[in-house]
Design an enzyme around this catalytic site. Structure first.
Site, PDB file in Angstrom:
ATOM      1  N   LYS A 192     -61.340  -2.482 -17.914  1.00 30.33           N
ATOM      2  CA  LYS A 192     -61.095  -3.907 -17.219  1.00 30.33           C
ATOM      3  C   LYS A 192     -60.205  -3.612 -15.979  1.00 30.33           C
ATOM      4  O   LYS A 192     -60.418  -3.810 -14.861  1.00 30.33           O
ATOM      5  CB  LYS A 192     -60.354  -4.703 -18.321  1.00 30.33           C
ATOM      6  N   ASN A 193     -58.944  -2.980 -16.181  1.00 26.94           N
ATOM      7  CA  ASN A 193     -58.149  -2.751 -15.287  1.00 26.94           C
ATOM      8  C   ASN A 193     -58.786  -1.926 -14.147  1.00 26.94           C
ATOM      9  O   ASN A 193     -58.297  -1.983 -12.883  1.00 26.94           O
ATOM     10  CB  ASN A 193     -56.713  -2.311 -15.741  1.00 26.94           C
TER      11      ASN A 193
ATOM     12  N   CYS B  98     -46.468 -15.306 -15.624  1.00 27.40           N
ATOM     13  CA  CYS B  98     -47.547 -15.287 -16.682  1.00 27.40           C
ATOM     14  C   CYS B  98     -46.700 -15.203 -17.837  1.00 27.40           C
ATOM     15  O   CYS B  98     -45.588 -14.661 -17.570  1.00 27.40           O
ATOM     16  CB  CYS B  98     -48.807 -14.446 -16.702  1.00 27.40           C
TER      17      CYS B  98
ATOM     18  N   ARG C 296     -43.471 -11.487 -12.766  1.00 29.05           N
ATOM     19  CA  ARG C 296     -44.319 -10.555 -11.875  1.00 29.05           C
ATOM     20  C   ARG C 296     -44.529 -10.997 -10.363  1.00 29.05           C
ATOM     21  O   ARG C 296     -45.502 -11.650 -10.075  1.00 29.05           O
ATOM     22  CB  ARG C 296     -45.713 -10.860 -12.805  1.00 29.05           C
TER      23      ARG C 296
ATOM     24  N   ASP D 287     -49.075  -1.772 -22.064  1.00 30.41           N
ATOM     25  CA  ASP D 287     -50.455  -2.723 -22.736  1.00 30.41           C
ATOM     26  C   ASP D 287     -50.786  -2.055 -23.950  1.00 30.41           C
ATOM     27  O   ASP D 287     -51.852  -2.710 -24.957  1.00 30.41           O
ATOM     28  CB  ASP D 287     -51.512  -2.280 -21.899  1.00 30.41           C
TER      29      ASP D 287
ATOM     30  N   ARG E 124     -60.770 -12.110 -22.283  1.00 33.29           N
ATOM     31  CA  ARG E 124     -60.310 -11.500 -20.994  1.00 33.29           C
ATOM     32  C   ARG E 124     -60.520 -10.090 -20.798  1.00 33.29           C
ATOM     33  O   ARG E 124     -60.756  -9.639 -19.988  1.00 33.29           O
ATOM     34  CB  ARG E 124     -58.808 -12.000 -20.763  1.00 33.29           C
TER      35      ARG E 124
HETATM   36  C1  UD1 Z   1     -51.098  -3.647 -14.035  1.00 31.13           C
HETATM   37  C2  UD1 Z   1     -52.343  -4.058 -15.472  1.00 31.13           C
HETATM   38  C3  UD1 Z   1     -51.734  -4.427 -16.372  1.00 31.13           C
HETATM   39  C4  UD1 Z   1     -50.459  -3.343 -16.835  1.00 31.13           C
HETATM   40  C5  UD1 Z   1     -49.319  -3.174 -15.547  1.00 31.13           C
HETATM   41  C6  UD1 Z   1     -48.493  -2.230 -16.024  1.00 31.13           C
HETATM   42  C7  UD1 Z   1     -54.360  -4.587 -14.048  1.00 31.13           C
HETATM   43  C8  UD1 Z   1     -55.180  -5.506 -13.612  1.00 31.13           C
HETATM   44  N1  UD1 Z   1     -53.221  -4.902 -14.792  1.00 31.13           N
HETATM   45  O1  UD1 Z   1     -50.520  -4.831 -13.794  1.00 31.13           O
HETATM   46  O2  UD1 Z   1     -52.557  -4.711 -17.587  1.00 31.13           O
HETATM   47  O3  UD1 Z   1     -49.651  -3.883 -17.969  1.00 31.13           O
HETATM   48  O4  UD1 Z   1     -50.293  -2.681 -14.591  1.00 31.13           O
HETATM   49  O5  UD1 Z   1     -48.948  -0.909 -16.582  1.00 31.13           O
HETATM   50  O6  UD1 Z   1     -54.487  -3.292 -13.549  1.00 31.13           O
HETATM   51  N2  UD1 Z   1     -43.664  -6.066  -9.905  1.00 31.13           N
HETATM   52  C9  UD1 Z   1     -42.510  -6.559  -9.292  1.00 31.13           C
HETATM   53  N3  UD1 Z   1     -42.882  -6.785  -7.828  1.00 31.13           N
HETATM   54  C10 UD1 Z   1     -44.355  -6.346  -7.408  1.00 31.13           C
HETATM   55  C11 UD1 Z   1     -45.192  -5.897  -8.405  1.00 31.13           C
HETATM   56  C12 UD1 Z   1     -44.880  -5.785  -9.737  1.00 31.13           C
HETATM   57  O7  UD1 Z   1     -41.462  -6.760  -9.613  1.00 31.13           O
HETATM   58  O8  UD1 Z   1     -44.362  -6.654  -6.242  1.00 31.13           O
HETATM   59  C13 UD1 Z   1     -42.974  -5.884 -11.567  1.00 31.13           C
HETATM   60  C14 UD1 Z   1     -43.929  -6.611 -12.542  1.00 31.13           C
HETATM   61  O9  UD1 Z   1     -43.237  -7.804 -12.732  1.00 31.13           O
HETATM   62  C15 UD1 Z   1     -43.555  -5.930 -13.693  1.00 31.13           C
HETATM   63  C16 UD1 Z   1     -43.798  -4.286 -13.128  1.00 31.13           C
HETATM   64  O10 UD1 Z   1     -43.537  -4.243 -11.847  1.00 31.13           O
HETATM   65  O11 UD1 Z   1     -42.586  -6.044 -14.319  1.00 31.13           O
HETATM   66  C17 UD1 Z   1     -45.211  -3.793 -13.274  1.00 31.13           C
HETATM   67  O12 UD1 Z   1     -45.970  -4.317 -12.640  1.00 31.13           O
HETATM   68  P1  UD1 Z   1     -47.293  -3.643 -12.124  1.00 31.13           P
HETATM   69  O13 UD1 Z   1     -47.222  -1.994 -12.225  1.00 31.13           O
HETATM   70  O14 UD1 Z   1     -47.401  -4.115 -10.611  1.00 31.13           O
HETATM   71  O15 UD1 Z   1     -48.621  -4.128 -12.879  1.00 31.13           O
HETATM   72  P2  UD1 Z   1     -49.740  -5.136 -12.352  1.00 31.13           P
HETATM   73  O16 UD1 Z   1     -50.302  -4.166 -11.317  1.00 31.13           O
HETATM   74  O17 UD1 Z   1     -49.625  -6.169 -12.160  1.00 31.13           O
END
Ligand code: UD1
Length: 423
Positions: free
Chosen positions: A22-23, A118, A123, A308, A400
């Site tokens: 999915k991701n 969420c 996030r 995850d 999802r």
């Molecule tokens: C992706 C995955 C999700 C997984 C996560 C961590 C997808 C679609 N989703 O989510 O399933 O749980 O990686 O392995 O690929 N953060 C910030 N600022 C930002 C971006 C992120 O503070 O601009 C924080 C987030 O709130 C979170 C952490 O960084 O606490 C990790 O987020 P991130 O690695 O960005 O995860 P996603 O890409 O959202």
């Protein structure tokens, strides 16, 4: 709203096919926006999140056709008609923010709704914004939307992320493929889904090195062309189903699984007393005797233990011999499954980002509620191991990220059914 009824009934045996990730698919799909030529993805998972991304891309003017029962996605972004990702779609799925980098690179502008928080945490988008600003984008927040522009194009730059965000890495890599000059991204995320994205971008003509390491170098090119790419195996679906025989006993082969996708997770399973073996078709997982042993788990970016899989691992630890400490370091609010597992007789203490689980000999079936995608499947795993009936409600979370969950678990002998609701 539909629910799932699970009746615990002992060991599971057989094979489970694992779908495309999915991701990975959710970041490969927006890559179509980078080129005027078609991008075709094979091995796509059949999930509601993929439908949401389809709707988002179509709202921007991309053509997306779902072929071969949804396993092939044929996309073309020849004529884009909009550069706005609307709140009504983005609020359903945070990964919608992955259109930001590609749109900015191809069109010089993008307006993307902020996803909002969420269930698992706030996030924010600051790391995405910093990465794209490093490439010369001007970004401001107005009325809940990020307005990004790069009137004279993006320019290659050296940028170090404060945290190795998966999504920010994906957005920056995609944007940098069409930037002028060389981009060096330091402290990049190393997840297999990023490696998969880079392999696809390379087929489209991008010049990228270093994927899978913490430094990715991208040499911008003038244009990208069409390609066909097979989506990598879903390591989270893989890990989830590896836990089914671990928690119920038995021996299950996960078709398409590879150890390299789940290294840190397998180390913990081995320490808990579960056998994992790589076969020519995938991974074979067996629990032959007795209860599993409690192990401690700390979630980390890849190659560490994935956040995850934390909820699913907690379900296993609820039935282990001894006490385990699970530390969640990626998301601040990712233990909502704990009170639900406690309804089934689990002993769990949550303090901040740490959950202490004292294993019990057996769980008992109960009505429980799914709060997010991975939490919902952890409750199904717990239900498989529990005595009696467990009804998991709000299963739209499950749709999802898990295709054919009932069929896949029935196939290895589980008693599980979906109860349709009229409402
Ligand atoms: C992706 C995955 C999700 C997984 C996560 C961590 C997808 C679609 N989703 O989510 O399933 O749980 O990686 O392995 O690929 N953060 C910030 N600022 C930002 C971006 C992120 O503070 O601009 C924080 C987030 O709130 C979170 C952490 O960084 O606490 C990790 O987020 P991130 O690695 O960005 O995860 P996603 O890409 O959202």
């Amino acid at each position: 709203m539909d629910s799932i009824l699970v009746t615990g009934n002992g060991p599971l045996n057989g094979q489970i096919p694992i779908a495309g990730a999915k991701n990975a698919c959710l970041t490969l799909m927006p890559a179509t926006l980078l080129s005027e030529e078609p991008l075709t993805l094979t091995n796509a998972p059949r999930l509601s999140d993929i439908k949401t991304m389809t709707l988002l891309l179509q709202s921007l003017g991309a053509e997306v056709s779902s072929l071969q029962d949804g396993q092939v996605l044929a996309m073309s972004s020849h004529d884009l008609i909009s550069h706005t990702a609307d709140y009504e779609i983005v609020r359903k799925m945070r990964a919608s923010n992955l259109v930001l980098g590609p749109m900015l690179a191809r069109l010089g502008q993008a307006v993307v709704s902020l996803p909002g928080g969420c269930a698992i945490g706030a996030r924010p988008m600051d790391l995405h914004i910093e990465a794209l600003e490093a490439l010369g984008a001007e970004i401001e927040l107005k009325d809940g939307y990020l307005h990004a522009k790069a009137p004279s194009g993006l320019k290659g730059a050296v940028h170090e992320m404060r945290f190795a965000s998966v999504g920010a890495t994906e957005n920056m890599v995609m944007a940098a493929t069409l930037a002028n000059g060389t981009t060096v991204l330091k402290n990049a995320a190393r997840e297999p889904e990023i490696v998969d994205l880079v392999e696809c971008l390379r087929k489209m003509g991008a010049q990228i090195e270093g994927e899978g390491t913490s430094t990715i170098e991208i040499q911008g090119v003038d244009r990208l062309h069409g390609a066909t790419h097979q989506v990598v195996t879903d390591r989270i679906e893989l890990g989830t189903y590896m836990l089914a025989p671990a928690i119920c006993g038995g021996e299950v082969e996960l078709l398409g699984g590879r150890l390299s996708l789940v290294g840190a997770f397998v180390e913990k399973l081995n320490a808990a007393g579960i056998d994992v073996e790589e076969t020519d078709k995938g991974l074979k997982v067996a629990r032959k005797n007795g209860r599993v042993t409690a192990v401690d788990v700390t979630t980390e970016p890849f190659p560490g233990f994935p956040t995850d899989l934390q909820a699913q691992m907690m379900a296993l630890m609820c039935t282990a011999e001894g006490t385990s400490v699970l530390e969640e370091r990626i998301f601040e609010n990712r233990f909502m499954h704990a009170p639900e597992l406690m309804r089934m007789g689990a002993q769990i203490d949550v303090h901040g980002g740490t959950a202490t689980v004292t294993g019990v000999e057996g769980l008992k079936g109960a009505p429980v509620m799914a709060t997010d995608l991975r939490a919902s499947v952890s409750l199904i795993l717990a239900g498989l191991a529990a005595e009696g009936e467990t009804v998991v409600s709000r299963v739209y979370h499950l749709d999802r990220g898990y295709e054919h969950v009932v069929r896949k678990l029935e196939g290895v002998g589980a008693r599980i059914e979906r109860i349709k609701s009229d409402g």
